[in-house]
Design an enzyme around this catalytic site. Structure first.
Site, PDB file in Angstrom:
ATOM      1  N   CYS A  73       0.843  -1.202   0.000  1.00 56.50           N
ATOM      2  CA  CYS A  73       0.000   0.000   0.000  1.00 56.50           C
ATOM      3  C   CYS A  73       0.869   1.240   0.000  1.00 56.50           C
ATOM      4  O   CYS A  73       1.827   1.338   0.782  1.00 56.50           O
ATOM      5  CB  CYS A  73      -0.904   0.002   1.229  1.00 56.50           C
ATOM      6  SG  CYS A  73      -1.892   1.512   1.413  1.00 56.50           S
ATOM      7  N   CYS A  79       0.057   6.044   7.090  1.00 57.53           N
ATOM      8  CA  CYS A  79      -1.202   5.631   7.707  1.00 57.53           C
ATOM      9  C   CYS A  79      -0.918   4.723   8.895  1.00 57.53           C
ATOM     10  O   CYS A  79      -0.069   3.840   8.820  1.00 57.53           O
ATOM     11  CB  CYS A  79      -2.064   4.915   6.673  1.00 57.53           C
ATOM     12  SG  CYS A  79      -3.562   4.166   7.348  1.00 57.53           S
ATOM     13  N   CYS A  82      -2.141  -0.037   9.227  1.00 57.31           N
ATOM     14  CA  CYS A  82      -1.420  -1.299   9.025  1.00 57.31           C
ATOM     15  C   CYS A  82       0.050  -1.080   9.364  1.00 57.31           C
ATOM     16  O   CYS A  82       0.716  -0.291   8.700  1.00 57.31           O
ATOM     17  CB  CYS A  82      -1.540  -1.770   7.574  1.00 57.31           C
ATOM     18  SG  CYS A  82      -3.217  -2.151   7.052  1.00 57.31           S
ATOM     19  N   CYS A 157      -8.347   1.646   0.153  1.00 54.78           N
ATOM     20  CA  CYS A 157      -7.653   0.913   1.212  1.00 54.78           C
ATOM     21  C   CYS A 157      -7.584  -0.556   0.822  1.00 54.78           C
ATOM     22  O   CYS A 157      -8.618  -1.214   0.672  1.00 54.78           O
ATOM     23  CB  CYS A 157      -8.393   1.072   2.532  1.00 54.78           C
ATOM     24  SG  CYS A 157      -7.696   0.099   3.883  1.00 54.78           S
ATOM     25  N   GLN A 248     -17.051  -9.459  14.343  1.00 56.28           N
ATOM     26  CA  GLN A 248     -15.728  -9.688  13.767  1.00 56.28           C
ATOM     27  C   GLN A 248     -15.633  -9.020  12.403  1.00 56.28           C
ATOM     28  O   GLN A 248     -16.562  -9.094  11.602  1.00 56.28           O
ATOM     29  CB  GLN A 248     -15.451 -11.183  13.639  1.00 56.28           C
ATOM     30  CG  GLN A 248     -15.220 -11.888  14.958  1.00 56.28           C
ATOM     31  CD  GLN A 248     -13.924 -11.455  15.646  1.00 56.28           C
ATOM     32  OE1 GLN A 248     -13.003 -10.965  15.014  1.00 56.28           O
ATOM     33  NE2 GLN A 248     -13.866 -11.641  16.957  1.00 56.28           N
ATOM     34  N   TYR A 277     -19.774 -12.057  27.305  1.00 58.34           N
ATOM     35  CA  TYR A 277     -19.457 -11.029  26.303  1.00 58.34           C
ATOM     36  C   TYR A 277     -19.921 -11.545  24.935  1.00 58.34           C
ATOM     37  O   TYR A 277     -19.169 -11.606  23.969  1.00 58.34           O
ATOM     38  CB  TYR A 277     -17.960 -10.721  26.270  1.00 58.34           C
ATOM     39  CG  TYR A 277     -17.333 -10.456  27.620  1.00 58.34           C
ATOM     40  CD1 TYR A 277     -17.418  -9.195  28.213  1.00 58.34           C
ATOM     41  CD2 TYR A 277     -16.666 -11.461  28.312  1.00 58.34           C
ATOM     42  CE1 TYR A 277     -16.840  -8.950  29.455  1.00 58.34           C
ATOM     43  CE2 TYR A 277     -16.088 -11.225  29.552  1.00 58.34           C
ATOM     44  CZ  TYR A 277     -16.175  -9.969  30.117  1.00 58.34           C
ATOM     45  OH  TYR A 277     -15.596  -9.729  31.340  1.00 58.34           O
ATOM     46  N   GLU A 298     -24.397 -10.290  27.761  1.00 60.30           N
ATOM     47  CA  GLU A 298     -23.812  -9.173  27.014  1.00 60.30           C
ATOM     48  C   GLU A 298     -24.282  -7.866  27.639  1.00 60.30           C
ATOM     49  O   GLU A 298     -25.465  -7.708  27.954  1.00 60.30           O
ATOM     50  CB  GLU A 298     -24.237  -9.241  25.542  1.00 60.30           C
ATOM     51  CG  GLU A 298     -23.956  -8.011  24.708  1.00 60.30           C
ATOM     52  CD  GLU A 298     -22.488  -7.623  24.682  1.00 60.30           C
ATOM     53  OE1 GLU A 298     -22.184  -6.441  24.942  1.00 60.30           O
ATOM     54  OE2 GLU A 298     -21.652  -8.509  24.403  1.00 60.30           O
ATOM     55  N   ASP A 345     -15.297 -14.081  25.530  1.00 66.16           N
ATOM     56  CA  ASP A 345     -14.800 -13.274  24.416  1.00 66.16           C
ATOM     57  C   ASP A 345     -14.780 -11.812  24.857  1.00 66.16           C
ATOM     58  O   ASP A 345     -15.558 -10.987  24.377  1.00 66.16           O
ATOM     59  CB  ASP A 345     -15.693 -13.474  23.191  1.00 66.16           C
ATOM     60  CG  ASP A 345     -15.155 -12.790  21.945  1.00 66.16           C
ATOM     61  OD1 ASP A 345     -13.999 -12.333  21.967  1.00 66.16           O
ATOM     62  OD2 ASP A 345     -15.907 -12.698  20.954  1.00 66.16           O
ATOM     63  N   CYS A 372      -8.393 -11.010  21.893  1.00 65.47           N
ATOM     64  CA  CYS A 372      -7.928 -10.129  20.824  1.00 65.47           C
ATOM     65  C   CYS A 372      -6.679  -9.357  21.223  1.00 65.47           C
ATOM     66  O   CYS A 372      -6.183  -8.543  20.440  1.00 65.47           O
ATOM     67  CB  CYS A 372      -9.028  -9.176  20.383  1.00 65.47           C
ATOM     68  SG  CYS A 372      -9.656  -8.092  21.685  1.00 65.47           S
TER      69      CYS A 372
END
Length: 414
Positions: A73, A79, A82, A157, A248, A277, A298, A345, A372
């Site tokens: 990119c 940016c 990434c 992008c 996701q 969650y 949740e 999660d 995550c």
């Protein structure tokens, strides 16, 4: 520890952080340098010198690693979206395996944790179904420069799916919005949410059927077109979510996580499962379809509404009870029959010591933790170990190629 010298410094990078930065040692002090790789000799400039560590800016790569490549990119160097485009995809995954292992050792206190090789999921580009973009002073949409609020305009992008890129192109620039969320799902649904700036708005002309919403200062939204939702299909199940709601960001990745969670827990027929969650039911519905009786918890009430509707549409509403509760309150107050299986999660900050302690008190036979953030996973793994739960397996997934982010499905048993 003394201050580091001013001006260019030559150093060898020998470490890599869970935030995607290389680590060099200069006069015994760790210097974090974005854009570098272990084994490289670099020229850097210190831009933030603290007592125990420093942050550097890469000036030159004097001896590049074999894994270094030209970023795909043109915005990669400016940016902040990434941060690993300068690394081959296979090497990105090896680095992520290394990071997960190191975090479990250093923060989790685990010896030789059972971390598998990071698994590639879907394409390395064109995978992201949703993005939140910001407007610069000229109204052009883009992403923040790393570590700043400066906006780098990005018209195209490469990590967006073609559908999400189409929405971004349709929204265009100079709408008057300060921020815009664009989204496109595998079912063909499209949508955008505009966060108004100080001036007037020029509403974009999206395709027929696309949802358009305006965000309000109190956090609510006004739907201008459509019903404010999109539907994603994962593992043969449909999940409706608000256009700017959490799900996701890669369809292949969501499917891989569902498969991994079900593979870890095995046969759940007749078992009691808690999905904590739970979001809109990504794990609740597959668990129920596999034969479990599921309590889904949740904290976001709107997500729980969607979860109930998703379960009803799938014919699983008799097997899923969804509660709009804070997870900590739920595990503290629940005193009926303990669960056989728990799926956790949590958000990026992790479940935390309180939730872990209360959950461990229920003594579930299996805890499947979908993480995550490796550091948060490691902290919670340490807390679980203190309550006599051992880490059976940890499988990293490369859901976010070209970035340092990694998802991990970790299995704990007493």
């Amino acid at each position: 520890m003394s201050s580091l010298p001013e001006g260019p410094i030559e150093a060898v990078v020998d470490g890599f952080t869970h935030g995607g930065e290389g680590v060099a040692r200069v006069d015994g002090k760790a210097v974090f340098v974005p854009g570098t790789l272990p084994g490289e000799r670099v020229r850097l400039e210190v831009v933030d010198d603290r007592k125990r560590w420093a942050r550097g800016r890469l000036l030159d790569v004097l001896d590049p690693a074999a894994e270094r490549v030209a970023p795909p990119c043109p915005h990669a160097h400016t940016c902040g979206g990434c941060d690993l485009q300068h690394v081959t995809p296979d090497s990105q995954r090896r680095l992520k395996t290394r990071v997960v292992t190191e975090q479990l050792v250093r923060l989790g206190g685990l010896d030789d944790p059972p971390v598998a090789d990071t698994v590639a999921v879907g394409p390395d580009l064109g995978y992201r179904t949703v993005a939140r973009m910001h407007a610069d002073e000229q109204g052009r949409l883009g992403f923040h420069r790393a570590g700043t609020n400066d906006v780098v305009p990005v018209a195209v992008c490469p990590v967006l799916t073609p559908g999400a890129q189409d929405v971004r192109s349709a929204v265009g620039d100079r709408t008057g919005a300060a921020e815009v969320t664009v989204r496109a799902t595998s079912t063909g649904d499209r949508g955008a949410v505009l966060h108004p700036g100080p001036g007037p708005l020029d509403l974009p002309g999206l395709d027929d059927g696309a949802t358009l919403q305006l965000a309000q200062p109190d956090g609510s939204t006004v739907t201008v077109r459509g019903d404010g939702t999109v539907t994603e299909r994962v593992a043969g199940l449909d999940f409706t979510v608000d256009v700017d709601g959490f799900f996701q960001t890669t369809t292949d990745g969501a499917a891989a996580l569902v498969e991994a969670v079900l593979g870890v827990v095995g046969d759940v027929s007749g078992l009691v499962a808690w999905d904590l969650y739970a979001g809109v039911g990504l794990f609740s519905l597959p668990l129920a379809r596999a034969g479990a009786t599921v309590t889904a918890v949740e904290g976001v009430a709107r997500a729980v509404d969607h979860l109930r509707d998703n379960a009803l549409r799938a014919g699983l509403d008799q097997s899923v009870v969804a509660d709009a509760l804070d997870v900590a309150d739920f595990v503290r107050r629940r005193h009926d029959a303990p669960p056989d299986v728990v799926v956790l999660d949590p958000p990026r900050t992790g479940a935390g010591a309180e939730v872990v302690a209360e959950l461990a008190g229920h003594r579930p036979g299996d805890i499947v933790y979908v993480a995550c953030d490796p550091a948060a996973l490691a902290r919670d793994a340490r807390a679980l170990a203190e309550h006599h739960y051992r880490l059976v397996s940890a499988q990293p997934f490369d859901l976010f190629p070209m970035t340092h982010h990694v998802e991990v499905v970790a299995h704990f048993r007493p």
